[in-house]
Write a protein that holds these residues in place. Sequence first.
Motif, PDB file in Angstrom:
ATOM      1  N   PRO A  49     -10.374   3.700  -0.566  1.00  0.00           N
ATOM      2  CA  PRO A  49      -9.874   4.662   0.431  1.00  0.00           C
ATOM      3  C   PRO A  49     -10.760   5.892   0.489  1.00  0.00           C
ATOM      4  O   PRO A  49     -11.401   6.253  -0.503  1.00  0.00           O
ATOM      5  N   PRO A  50     -10.819   6.552   1.635  1.00  0.00           N
ATOM      6  CA  PRO A  50     -11.659   7.755   1.733  1.00  0.00           C
ATOM      7  C   PRO A  50     -11.117   8.884   0.877  1.00  0.00           C
ATOM      8  O   PRO A  50      -9.899   9.013   0.689  1.00  0.00           O
ATOM      9  N   LYS A  51     -12.031   9.665   0.341  1.00  0.00           N
ATOM     10  CA  LYS A  51     -11.638  10.784  -0.507  1.00  0.00           C
ATOM     11  C   LYS A  51     -11.144  11.946   0.351  1.00  0.00           C
ATOM     12  O   LYS A  51     -11.657  12.173   1.447  1.00  0.00           O
ATOM     13  N   ARG A  52     -10.176  12.645  -0.164  1.00  0.00           N
ATOM     14  CA  ARG A  52      -9.631  13.780   0.566  1.00  0.00           C
ATOM     15  C   ARG A  52     -10.676  14.875   0.688  1.00  0.00           C
ATOM     16  O   ARG A  52     -11.451  15.115  -0.248  1.00  0.00           O
ATOM     17  N   PRO A  53     -10.719  15.569   1.817  1.00  0.00           N
ATOM     18  CA  PRO A  53     -11.759  16.586   2.027  1.00  0.00           C
ATOM     19  C   PRO A  53     -11.509  17.822   1.181  1.00  0.00           C
ATOM     20  O   PRO A  53     -10.374  18.118   0.785  1.00  0.00           O
ATOM     21  N   PHE A 110     -11.812  12.912   7.856  1.00  0.00           N
ATOM     22  CA  PHE A 110     -10.960  12.200   6.903  1.00  0.00           C
ATOM     23  C   PHE A 110      -9.830  11.473   7.615  1.00  0.00           C
ATOM     24  O   PHE A 110      -9.485  10.337   7.252  1.00  0.00           O
ATOM     25  N   LYS A 111      -9.235  12.099   8.615  1.00  0.00           N
ATOM     26  CA  LYS A 111      -8.156  11.454   9.358  1.00  0.00           C
ATOM     27  C   LYS A 111      -8.638  10.178  10.036  1.00  0.00           C
ATOM     28  O   LYS A 111      -7.975   9.132   9.998  1.00  0.00           O
ATOM     29  N   VAL A 112      -9.827  10.249  10.651  1.00  0.00           N
ATOM     30  CA  VAL A 112     -10.380   9.063  11.318  1.00  0.00           C
ATOM     31  C   VAL A 112     -10.679   7.973  10.291  1.00  0.00           C
ATOM     32  O   VAL A 112     -10.356   6.790  10.496  1.00  0.00           O
ATOM     33  N   LEU A 114      -9.323   7.563   7.369  1.00  0.00           N
ATOM     34  CA  LEU A 114      -8.077   7.061   6.793  1.00  0.00           C
ATOM     35  C   LEU A 114      -7.401   6.066   7.737  1.00  0.00           C
ATOM     36  O   LEU A 114      -6.874   5.033   7.290  1.00  0.00           O
ATOM     37  N   GLN A 115      -7.392   6.364   9.033  1.00  0.00           N
ATOM     38  CA  GLN A 115      -6.827   5.433  10.000  1.00  0.00           C
ATOM     39  C   GLN A 115      -7.582   4.109  10.000  1.00  0.00           C
ATOM     40  O   GLN A 115      -6.976   3.031  10.056  1.00  0.00           O
ATOM     41  N   SER A 116      -8.901   4.187   9.916  1.00  0.00           N
ATOM     42  CA  SER A 116      -9.708   2.973   9.866  1.00  0.00           C
ATOM     43  C   SER A 116      -9.436   2.172   8.600  1.00  0.00           C
ATOM     44  O   SER A 116      -9.380   0.937   8.622  1.00  0.00           O
ATOM     45  N   TYR A 117      -9.239   2.885   7.503  1.00  0.00           N
ATOM     46  CA  TYR A 117      -8.969   2.208   6.228  1.00  0.00           C
ATOM     47  C   TYR A 117      -7.593   1.542   6.239  1.00  0.00           C
ATOM     48  O   TYR A 117      -7.442   0.401   5.796  1.00  0.00           O
ATOM     49  N   MET A 118      -6.573   2.258   6.746  1.00  0.00           N
ATOM     50  CA  MET A 118      -5.228   1.704   6.770  1.00  0.00           C
ATOM     51  C   MET A 118      -5.114   0.516   7.718  1.00  0.00           C
ATOM     52  O   MET A 118      -4.287  -0.378   7.517  1.00  0.00           O
TER      53      MET A 118
END
Length: 280
Positions: A49-53, A110-112, A114-118
């Motif tokens: 998952p992407p790391k939080r900014p 990060f939002k983009v 995260l959406q791609s990851y989910m």
Amino acid sequence: MAPSSLLCAAASLWAKCIFSSTTSVARSTSFLPTSSICVKWLSTVVSAPPKRPLNAYMQYVLQQQPIMVRLHPEIRSVDVIRKIAQQWRTLSPAQKKPFEEASVKAREQFKVALQSYMAQLTPAQEAQQALDRKQKLAKRKAIRKKRELTSLGKPKRPRSPFNIYMSEHFEEARGATTQAKMKSLLQDWRNLFGHQKQVYTQLAEDDKIRYKNEIKSWEEHMVEIGREDLLREQTLSRKTRKTATKAKKKVVKRATGKAKMTKLKAKGSTTKTVTTSKKL
């Protein structure tokens, strides 16, 4: 002789060509990345998952930390962070603005991400992610509670006989690592005679008495300061039973009082009726 020599020359030339071609292929493939695109396509493992900014302050810390270390190599890492924190407080809003804008941009990315990851997660993976988050939150909550209890001076739990023995003999125990020392101490403890263990058993019993007295005083203090939520479950259940017993006694007392009053009223009315009949 000529045909055979010609044949041998042709075979050696053919072998050289094959060897050179394989060598060139190996050299050319050595510059390729270790993870090929085809491997990524065929892989079923979901990427991390992407790391939080980072916020504006943390971005400033990352920028200033190597500079501060170069200017002050003699100070500790904790003091470096303190100096950077002091600098951040003295910055003007205009000086902080680039870091704040970078933080906003990082949050959007990060939002983009995260959406791609989910989107690529299966239902089972989503359930596992939710379970992991729940466990992490529970662990953080337990750590915070432990720190709070330590700051409030909660007494340490009583030690077992083996724990007392281990603390006394840990330094001279066999083994280079902590695990090896504990293993050797456990073996030595099992080889002790009963009368040798009795000393540590008595110390453990004394420690239980110490804990019982200290935890009782501590819980009384917690009740005084309004932190009954930190009491042990057995103390709460005991307190609940006492409260219920008191409430029951009050109910019984009220019922008994009402019964007495009713009896007295009934007796008074009977006496009054008898007196009236006598007069008549």
